[in-house]
Design a protein around this motif. Structure first.
Motif, PDB file in Angstrom:
ATOM      1  N   LEU A   1      78.470  60.214  19.722  1.00 21.29           N
ATOM      2  CA  LEU A   1      79.875  60.383  20.208  1.00 21.29           C
ATOM      3  C   LEU A   1      80.397  59.074  20.986  1.00 21.29           C
ATOM      4  O   LEU A   1      80.085  57.813  20.519  1.00 21.29           O
TER       5      LEU A   1
ATOM      6  N   LEU B   1      80.850  70.905  21.744  1.00 27.01           N
ATOM      7  CA  LEU B   1      80.747  69.534  21.277  1.00 27.01           C
ATOM      8  C   LEU B   1      80.502  69.376  19.729  1.00 27.01           C
ATOM      9  O   LEU B   1      81.009  68.653  18.930  1.00 27.01           O
TER      10      LEU B   1
ATOM     11  N   VAL C   1      86.040  64.292  25.593  1.00 28.34           N
ATOM     12  CA  VAL C   1      86.737  65.453  24.968  1.00 28.34           C
ATOM     13  C   VAL C   1      88.399  65.142  25.558  1.00 28.34           C
ATOM     14  O   VAL C   1      88.615  65.163  26.613  1.00 28.34           O
TER      15      VAL C   1
ATOM     16  N   LEU D   1      87.558  65.148  19.875  1.00 29.05           N
ATOM     17  CA  LEU D   1      86.612  64.094  20.560  1.00 29.05           C
ATOM     18  C   LEU D   1      87.201  63.016  20.133  1.00 29.05           C
ATOM     19  O   LEU D   1      87.800  62.719  19.006  1.00 29.05           O
TER      20      LEU D   1
END
Length: 206
Positions: free
Chosen positions: A111, A142, A192, A201
């Motif tokens: 991420l 997620l 987010v 994302l």
């Protein structure tokens, strides 16, 4: 519910395999692909051309090719070969592994400034901060947003795919979970992102 794409030119084989796979109630098997579709895994029956086509479109999706050894393609990330004849149990076990760790090998997603360990439900930071524990639902959010790539995922889609709710249901469930997730993942860059029609994302490298 996890979605599995099944592509086969053999209608009888496809019907039988779909029936066997859908004995697992957590799986939904589809036989057609559209541009906005998101899948946890894809199974292609003896068609390397279609496999290559899907590999370009479903970049994060594990792809399984059912084929004889003489038609085996060169190894690529996210492509797995199941040789014919094969045991159904072996394919199902491989799909279970792929679905549970998709879309990253080892069950980790990269991420923006951190990593999500899916199985442990933890967010890990490269700067030594304590890992952040997530709930099963927060992890699922997620994971689903990650699979969507740059696509904006609407509230109704999250309700249907992560919670299994009727997309027309009136609820603040999504907003509440997104808010709590953001509170847990506070860092210089927001992970987010809220868009006009939903969420996506913000991805990045550690």
């Amino acid at each position: 519910m996890s979605k599995i794409l099944l592509i086969s030119a053999n209608a009888v084989f496809a019907k039988d395999l779909k029936l066997q796979l859908e004995r697992h109630q957590e799986w939904e098997v589809r036989e057609e692909y559209a541009a906005d579709d998101i899948f946890d895994a894809a199974v292609v029956d003896d068609d390397i051309g279609k496999l290559r086509e899907l590999h370009e479109k479903l970049l994060q999706t594990p792809l399984f090719l059912l084929c004889s050894e003489k038609n085996e393609p060169a190894g690529d990330a996210n492509i797995y070969v199941i040789h014919k004849p094969f045991r159904l149990e072996a394919l199902i076990d491989a799909l279970h592994t792929a679905v549970n760790t998709s879309p990253a090998a080892g069950g980790e997603l990269q991420l923006c400034g951190c990593r999500l360990n899916i199985s442990a439900r933890e967010v890990l930071y490269p700067d030594g901060r304590e890992p952040v524990k997530l709930t099963e639902r927060e992890t699922a959010i997620l994971k689903y947003l990650y699979k969507a790539g740059d696509k904006i995922v609407g509230k109704a889609e999250l309700l249907a795919e992560v919670w299994g709710y009727n997309p027309e249901a009136t609820t603040h469930t999504v907003e509440t979970h997104i808010y709590r997730l953001r509170q847990k993942l506070e860092q210089p860059e927001q992970i987010v992102m809220t868009e006009d029609n939903g969420y996506r994302l913000q991805k990045g490298k550690n």
